[in-house]
Write a protein that holds these residues in place. Structure first.
Motif, PDB file in Angstrom:
ATOM      1  N   LEU A  27       0.824  -1.201   0.000  1.00  0.00           N
ATOM      2  CA  LEU A  27       0.000   0.000   0.000  1.00  0.00           C
ATOM      3  C   LEU A  27       0.864   1.259   0.000  1.00  0.00           C
ATOM      4  O   LEU A  27       0.525   2.258  -0.650  1.00  0.00           O
ATOM      5  CB  LEU A  27      -0.937   0.002   1.211  1.00  0.00           C
ATOM      6  CG  LEU A  27      -2.085  -1.007   1.181  1.00  0.00           C
ATOM      7  CD1 LEU A  27      -2.859  -0.975   2.495  1.00  0.00           C
ATOM      8  CD2 LEU A  27      -3.038  -0.711   0.016  1.00  0.00           C
ATOM      9  N   CYS A  28       1.985   1.206   0.705  1.00  0.00           N
ATOM     10  CA  CYS A  28       2.902   2.356   0.711  1.00  0.00           C
ATOM     11  C   CYS A  28       3.526   2.558  -0.666  1.00  0.00           C
ATOM     12  O   CYS A  28       3.662   3.688  -1.145  1.00  0.00           O
ATOM     13  CB  CYS A  28       3.990   2.156   1.765  1.00  0.00           C
ATOM     14  SG  CYS A  28       3.402   2.195   3.476  1.00  0.00           S
TER      15      CYS A  28
ATOM     16  N   SER B 129       2.247   1.656  -3.494  1.00  0.00           N
ATOM     17  CA  SER B 129       1.241   1.957  -4.517  1.00  0.00           C
ATOM     18  C   SER B 129       0.977   3.451  -4.661  1.00  0.00           C
ATOM     19  O   SER B 129       0.477   3.905  -5.691  1.00  0.00           O
ATOM     20  CB  SER B 129      -0.067   1.236  -4.192  1.00  0.00           C
ATOM     21  OG  SER B 129      -0.659   1.781  -3.012  1.00  0.00           O
TER      22      SER B 129
ATOM     23  N   SER C 145      -1.264   5.043  -3.046  1.00  0.00           N
ATOM     24  CA  SER C 145      -2.689   5.309  -2.831  1.00  0.00           C
ATOM     25  C   SER C 145      -2.923   6.242  -1.659  1.00  0.00           C
ATOM     26  O   SER C 145      -3.948   6.921  -1.592  1.00  0.00           O
ATOM     27  CB  SER C 145      -3.438   3.987  -2.593  1.00  0.00           C
ATOM     28  OG  SER C 145      -3.280   3.107  -3.690  1.00  0.00           O
ATOM     29  N   PHE C 146      -1.979   6.248  -0.735  1.00  0.00           N
ATOM     30  CA  PHE C 146      -2.093   7.102   0.437  1.00  0.00           C
ATOM     31  C   PHE C 146      -0.864   8.005   0.513  1.00  0.00           C
ATOM     32  O   PHE C 146       0.256   7.541   0.269  1.00  0.00           O
ATOM     33  CB  PHE C 146      -2.192   6.267   1.716  1.00  0.00           C
ATOM     34  CG  PHE C 146      -3.378   5.358   1.759  1.00  0.00           C
ATOM     35  CD1 PHE C 146      -4.587   5.802   2.258  1.00  0.00           C
ATOM     36  CD2 PHE C 146      -3.282   4.049   1.287  1.00  0.00           C
ATOM     37  CE1 PHE C 146      -5.685   4.956   2.302  1.00  0.00           C
ATOM     38  CE2 PHE C 146      -4.368   3.205   1.326  1.00  0.00           C
ATOM     39  CZ  PHE C 146      -5.581   3.654   1.822  1.00  0.00           C
TER      40      PHE C 146
END
Length: 256
Positions: free
Chosen positions: A29-30, A32, A34-35
């Motif tokens: 997720l890091c 990607s 996305s945040f």
């Protein structure tokens, strides 16, 4: 020796796989994007922050402050819950009188009592410990109550046949029957208190994991916030496992 290694591997294998999967998903997720980095910190950075907090003593001081509040609240609320449960579980008349009030009060979310307790106790240690003690009281009281009321009828018949005195009746009948229930209630109480202490410390504590995370949030130190969340989750899991293992060892006839 080989058997011991196989046993440890069998017990810790699923936990290790779950931890690896969680950390992998976190890192993905890091990567990607996305945040934003201000919201989601990579695991390696959080680990470095944990190491820094440990080295300078910040983590130890705040962790001990939170643990002290939790265990003090468990001692107070748990003891009151055991006494309440034993009396109400062995007296139908007493339960008929105060049972409806107990049932109604335990439906109230504990965090909703915060403003009322602040009005009466102010902001500080008394407020936090009282809130946590209430959170510990109800699950222990309910578990003890059910344990006392759940003594098998055949056991009561044996007691009547042997005409045991009240001391022996409590020692050989009620205590072995109620202890597993108390242990289960204590596990639930600890989970509630440990989860609630962080929220309670946001109201104005000068130390504790919640205060550390609140201060870090105000300073936009998200890595410290996430480090606090990680250590809180880890401590909760470890303590729950220790409580479960201790119950199984001390009460193999009924521990869960």
């Amino acid at each position: 020796m080989l058997f011991s290694l196989k046993f440890v591997a069998r017990k810790t294998g699923p936990i290790a796989l779950t931890l690896i999967a969680f950390l992998s998903l976190w890192q993905i997720l890091c990567w990607s994007g996305s945040f934003p980095r201000t919201l989601l910190i990579p695991p390696a950075d959080v680990a470095r922050t944990l190491l820094d907090l440990t080295r300078d003593g910040t983590l130890e001081d705040n962790l001990l402050a939170s643990a002290r509040r939790v265990f003090l609240a468990l001692a107070i609320g748990g003891s009151a819950g055991i006494v309440f449960g034993l009396f109400c579980g062995t007296s139908k008349t007493l339960w008929r009188q105060i049972g409806p009030l107990f049932t109604a009060l335990r439906q109230i979310p504990f965090i909703a009592l915060g403003p009322l307790l602040i009005l009466g106790l102010g902001i500080g240690e008394h407020f936090i410990v009282t809130l946590l003690a209430l959170a510990a009281f109800f699950p222990v009281a309910l578990a003890t109550l059910e344990g006392a009321r759940g003594v098998p009828t055949r056991y009561l018949e044996v007691v009547a046949i042997y005409r045991l005195n009240p001391t022996d009746r409590f020692r050989y009948l009620f205590l072995p029957s109620v202890l597993p229930a108390i242990a289960a209630g204590a596990r639930i109480a600890f989970g509630r208190c440990w989860g609630l202490v962080v929220a309670a410390e946001l109201f104005g504590a000068t130390s504790g994991l919640g205060q550390m995370m609140s201060w870090a949030r105000e300073m936009f130190q998200i890595d410290v916030v996430m480090a606090g969340a990680v250590i809180a989750a880890a401590i909760g899991i470890i303590c729950d496992a220790l409580l479960r293992a201790g119950a199984r060892r001390l009460m193999p006839w009924g521990a869960t």
